[in-house]
Write a protein that holds these residues in place. Structure first.
Motif, PDB file in Angstrom:
ATOM      1  N   ALA A  53       2.778 -12.518  -0.020  1.00 50.55           N
ATOM      2  CA  ALA A  53       3.379 -11.206  -0.236  1.00 50.55           C
ATOM      3  C   ALA A  53       2.334 -10.102  -0.072  1.00 50.55           C
ATOM      4  N   ARG A  54       1.130 -10.384  -0.529  1.00 49.89           N
ATOM      5  CA  ARG A  54       0.048  -9.410  -0.354  1.00 49.89           C
ATOM      6  C   ARG A  54      -0.230  -9.175   1.128  1.00 49.89           C
ATOM      7  N   LEU A  55      -0.233 -10.239   1.930  1.00 52.66           N
ATOM      8  CA  LEU A  55      -0.456 -10.097   3.371  1.00 52.66           C
ATOM      9  C   LEU A  55       0.657  -9.269   4.007  1.00 52.66           C
ATOM     10  N   ARG A  56       1.905  -9.521   3.602  1.00 51.12           N
ATOM     11  CA  ARG A  56       3.025  -8.743   4.138  1.00 51.12           C
ATOM     12  C   ARG A  56       2.910  -7.278   3.750  1.00 51.12           C
ATOM     13  N   ALA A  57       2.443  -7.027   2.524  1.00 46.72           N
ATOM     14  CA  ALA A  57       2.291  -5.654   2.053  1.00 46.72           C
ATOM     15  C   ALA A  57       1.278  -4.891   2.894  1.00 46.72           C
ATOM     16  N   VAL A  58       0.123  -5.492   3.119  1.00 48.10           N
ATOM     17  CA  VAL A  58      -0.923  -4.821   3.905  1.00 48.10           C
ATOM     18  C   VAL A  58      -0.451  -4.604   5.339  1.00 48.10           C
ATOM     19  N   ALA A  59       0.233  -5.595   5.916  1.00 48.27           N
ATOM     20  CA  ALA A  59       0.731  -5.462   7.287  1.00 48.27           C
ATOM     21  C   ALA A  59       1.738  -4.313   7.398  1.00 48.27           C
ATOM     22  N   ALA A  60       2.637  -4.200   6.407  1.00 54.84           N
ATOM     23  CA  ALA A  60       3.624  -3.121   6.427  1.00 54.84           C
ATOM     24  C   ALA A  60       2.950  -1.764   6.318  1.00 54.84           C
ATOM     25  N   LEU A  61       1.982  -1.650   5.417  1.00 49.26           N
ATOM     26  CA  LEU A  61       1.282  -0.374   5.248  1.00 49.26           C
ATOM     27  C   LEU A  61       0.452  -0.031   6.479  1.00 49.26           C
ATOM     28  N   ARG A  62      -0.059  -1.032   7.161  1.00 51.86           N
ATOM     29  CA  ARG A  62      -0.809  -0.775   8.395  1.00 51.86           C
ATOM     30  C   ARG A  62       0.114  -0.174   9.457  1.00 51.86           C
ATOM     31  N   SER A  63       1.312  -0.705   9.575  1.00 53.26           N
ATOM     32  CA  SER A  63       2.261  -0.151  10.551  1.00 53.26           C
ATOM     33  C   SER A  63       2.651   1.277  10.179  1.00 53.26           C
ATOM     34  N   PHE A  64       2.786   1.552   8.868  1.00 54.05           N
ATOM     35  CA  PHE A  64       3.080   2.911   8.431  1.00 54.05           C
ATOM     36  C   PHE A  64       1.929   3.851   8.766  1.00 54.05           C
ATOM     37  N   SER A  65       0.706   3.361   8.581  1.00 53.27           N
ATOM     38  CA  SER A  65      -0.473   4.175   8.871  1.00 53.27           C
ATOM     39  C   SER A  65      -0.503   4.582  10.337  1.00 53.27           C
ATOM     40  N   LEU A  66      -0.174   3.655  11.215  1.00 49.19           N
ATOM     41  CA  LEU A  66      -0.137   3.964  12.643  1.00 49.19           C
ATOM     42  C   LEU A  66       0.930   5.007  12.950  1.00 49.19           C
ATOM     43  N   ALA A  67       2.078   4.893  12.286  1.00 50.79           N
ATOM     44  CA  ALA A  67       3.153   5.866  12.499  1.00 50.79           C
ATOM     45  C   ALA A  67       2.727   7.260  12.041  1.00 50.79           C
ATOM     46  N   LEU A  68       2.036   7.343  10.905  1.00 52.27           N
ATOM     47  CA  LEU A  68       1.581   8.636  10.398  1.00 52.27           C
ATOM     48  C   LEU A  68       0.564   9.279  11.346  1.00 52.27           C
ATOM     49  N   ARG A  69      -0.306   8.479  11.892  1.00 55.57           N
ATOM     50  CA  ARG A  69      -1.296   9.016  12.833  1.00 55.57           C
ATOM     51  C   ARG A  69      -0.624   9.481  14.113  1.00 55.57           C
ATOM     52  N   ALA A  70       0.367   8.747  14.580  1.00 56.60           N
ATOM     53  CA  ALA A  70       1.070   9.144  15.799  1.00 56.60           C
ATOM     54  C   ALA A  70       1.794  10.472  15.619  1.00 56.60           C
ATOM     55  N   LEU A  71       2.288  10.721  14.406  1.00 58.86           N
ATOM     56  CA  LEU A  71       3.000  11.962  14.118  1.00 58.86           C
ATOM     57  C   LEU A  71       2.072  13.073  13.627  1.00 58.86           C
ATOM     58  N   ASP A  72       0.789  12.744  13.479  1.00 53.40           N
ATOM     59  CA  ASP A  72      -0.212  13.703  12.998  1.00 53.40           C
ATOM     60  C   ASP A  72       0.140  14.226  11.605  1.00 53.40           C
ATOM     61  N   VAL A  73       0.522  13.311  10.723  1.00 51.41           N
ATOM     62  CA  VAL A  73       0.810  13.667   9.334  1.00 51.41           C
ATOM     63  C   VAL A  73      -0.493  13.617   8.550  1.00 51.41           C
ATOM     64  N   ARG A  74      -0.853  14.729   7.948  1.00 45.91           N
ATOM     65  CA  ARG A  74      -2.127  14.800   7.223  1.00 45.91           C
ATOM     66  C   ARG A  74      -1.961  14.640   5.713  1.00 45.91           C
ATOM     67  N   LEU A  75      -0.770  14.848   5.192  1.00 46.86           N
ATOM     68  CA  LEU A  75      -0.567  14.799   3.745  1.00 46.86           C
ATOM     69  C   LEU A  75       0.480  13.742   3.423  1.00 46.86           C
ATOM     70  N   ALA A  76       0.077  12.675   2.750  1.00 45.78           N
ATOM     71  CA  ALA A  76       0.995  11.597   2.385  1.00 45.78           C
ATOM     72  C   ALA A  76       0.623  11.075   1.007  1.00 45.78           C
ATOM     73  N   ARG A  77       1.637  10.611   0.289  1.00 43.27           N
ATOM     74  CA  ARG A  77       1.403   9.997  -1.019  1.00 43.27           C
ATOM     75  C   ARG A  77       2.036   8.622  -1.020  1.00 43.27           C
ATOM     76  N   VAL A  78       1.323   7.660  -1.571  1.00 41.98           N
ATOM     77  CA  VAL A  78       1.798   6.277  -1.645  1.00 41.98           C
ATOM     78  C   VAL A  78       2.032   5.928  -3.106  1.00 41.98           C
ATOM     79  N   VAL A  79       3.246   5.453  -3.420  1.00 42.93           N
ATOM     80  CA  VAL A  79       3.571   5.083  -4.796  1.00 42.93           C
ATOM     81  C   VAL A  79       4.072   3.643  -4.826  1.00 42.93           C
ATOM     82  N   ALA A  80       3.823   2.968  -5.927  1.00 41.70           N
ATOM     83  CA  ALA A  80       4.283   1.598  -6.128  1.00 41.70           C
ATOM     84  C   ALA A  80       5.135   1.537  -7.387  1.00 41.70           C
ATOM     85  N   THR A  81       6.093   0.612  -7.397  1.00 39.07           N
ATOM     86  CA  THR A  81       7.053   0.559  -8.502  1.00 39.07           C
ATOM     87  C   THR A  81       6.969  -0.775  -9.243  1.00 39.07           C
ATOM     88  N   ALA A  82       8.109  -1.326  -9.631  1.00 39.30           N
ATOM     89  CA  ALA A  82       8.158  -2.383 -10.642  1.00 39.30           C
ATOM     90  C   ALA A  82       7.321  -3.621 -10.325  1.00 39.30           C
TER      91      ALA A  82
END
Length: 418
Positions: A63-92
């Motif tokens: 699950a940890r590996l899947r989590a990092v892989a998902a966040l890596r794909s999100f990171s690439l999307a943010l860079r492609a869109l040139d998003v400079r301000l993002a917040r990451v939150v975790a829940t239960a």
């Protein structure tokens, strides 16, 4: 996300990442001058962070590996869109995990994301802020119910102020696992009622009261969609004033269909219109919601298309913009909610592309006016009308191509909250 700070007045794109128990979600939104949120991109990864946990609740290595892989794909999307301000939150799932610091540290080291592990009460408060961006309920006392994979958040609030917030360990993933172990819906219902009644929630809700109940989770939105589109009364599908809400009786009938002996639970969910990734957990989620209705005395519930991610962005704007008002412009939110309701084939993406082109043309015309005589004949309010028209002009396509523009007009005219 690390990067040079962007002055609030120049910033156009902000993002929120929700590390949920069942799935991780990325929301990228454009912030309009009047403080409106306009979703530009939504990504979702079925990480299943809460699956396969150790006896002490630790996140499993896969699950940890899947989590990092998902966040890596999100990171690439943010860079492609040139998003400079993002917040990451975790829940239960991460909140209760003894080894959560290991994952948080790994995410920071590998991707540069600083993860905020929210308390249950903080998660509930942010969900409420998200609801206020979708429904014009700022001046009403509302009860918000948000069903997640590992917990359910409850909020009683009014005028932007939280009167009571709590989080209970009742989630559609954990309850599905409970049902798989016990195999009896009676035991599942008894367990849910026990958790609800042993918490202070019931007494606090009775003490504070509420005018309107609001559901804001993917589970609740899926339930509403099944009731509206597949329906139990054919005339209901033509009653445009009833979308984004359902009653206890309608929910009870849906639960009865989902829990009937034959066919299999997944097959029943498929027949009732639930999407593939939702089918595995929807039965437990629907049973949970019905028990919440009965325990808290809810007869009808409004459904919000916005929740935690939008609340996170709303708070970011509140902190960065002195003129941002979380209760502003209910009319705009009704436009967005109507557009989302009839976005049968993701036509919002095309509409948003048109909005971007129209904004460039609009700004160019304004600049031309200023160069000619020093006056701008077009004002920001004029573009608000254009945006609304672009978002809504295709909604009639849900009922067919022929004469869809006339259907769009009829829907807009007949829906009560426009």
């Amino acid at each position: 996300m690390e990067g040079p700070p962007v002055p609030p007045r120049q910033q156009t794109l902000v993002a929120a990442i929700d590390m949920g128990t069942n799935s991780f979600k990325l929301l990228v939104a454009r912030v309009l001058p009047r403080g409106h949120l306009l979703a530009l991109a939504r990504l979702k990864e079925p990480v299943l962070l809460g699956r396969g946990r150790a006896a002490d609740g630790s996140v499993a290595p896969d699950a940890r590996l899947r989590a990092v892989a998902a966040l890596r794909s999100f990171s690439l999307a943010l860079r492609a869109l040139d998003v400079r301000l993002a917040r990451v939150v975790a829940t239960a799932a991460l909140r209760s995990a003894p080894n959560r610091d290991d994952l948080v540290t790994a995410v920071s080291a590998e991707l540069g994301f600083q993860v905020d592990v929210l308390s249950g009460e903080e998660e509930a408060r942010l969900v409420y802020l998200g609801v206020l961006q979708f429904l014009p309920l700022f001046h009403r006392t509302i009860l918000v119910v948000d069903i997640g994979g590992g917990s359910t958040e409850f909020v009683v609030a009014n005028k932007g102020k939280v009167l009571y917030a709590t989080s209970l360990d009742l989630g559609h993933v954990s309850l599905t696992e409970f049902h798989e172990r016990h195999g009896n819906f009676g035991d599942l219902r008894s367990y849910i009622r026990s958790v609800l009644n042993q918490s202070p929630l019931v007494d606090k809700v009775k003490e504070l009261g509420f005018e309107i109940a609001v559901g804001s989770s993917g589970t609740i939105r899926s339930i509403e969609r099944s009731i509206f589109l597949d329906g139990f009364d054919e005339s209901m599908r033509r009653d445009f004033g009833r979308e984004w809400r359902f009653s206890r009786d309608e929910l009870g009938l849906l639960v009865e269909k989902l829990t009937s002996p034959n066919p299999s639970e997944v097959e029943r969910a498929k027949r009732l219109g639930f999407r593939k990734r939702r089918r595995e957990f929807i039965v437990a989620g629907a049973v949970l919601l019905l028990e919440i209705f009965e325990t808290l005395g809810i007869d009808n519930i409004e459904v919000s298309g916005y929740a935690l991610s939008e609340g996170v962005i709303s708070e970011m704007l509140t902190n960065d913009r002195m003129d941002y008002d979380i209760g502003m412009n209910a009319r705009w939110r009704s436009v967005v909610s109507l557009a989302m309701r009839f976005d049968g084939d993701n036509r919002m993406k095309s509409a948003l592309h048109c909005v971007g082109i129209a904004k460039e043309l609009f700004d160019g015309i304004r600049r031309s006016d200023e160069l000619v005589d020093g006056n701008a004949r077009l004002h920001e309010k004029d573009f608000e009308y254009m945006e609304a028209a672009l978002l809504l002009h295709n909604i009639g396509l849900l009922m067919g191509m022929k004469g869809y523009h006339k259907r769009s007009y009829k829907i807009i005219k007949e829906v009560s909250f426009i």
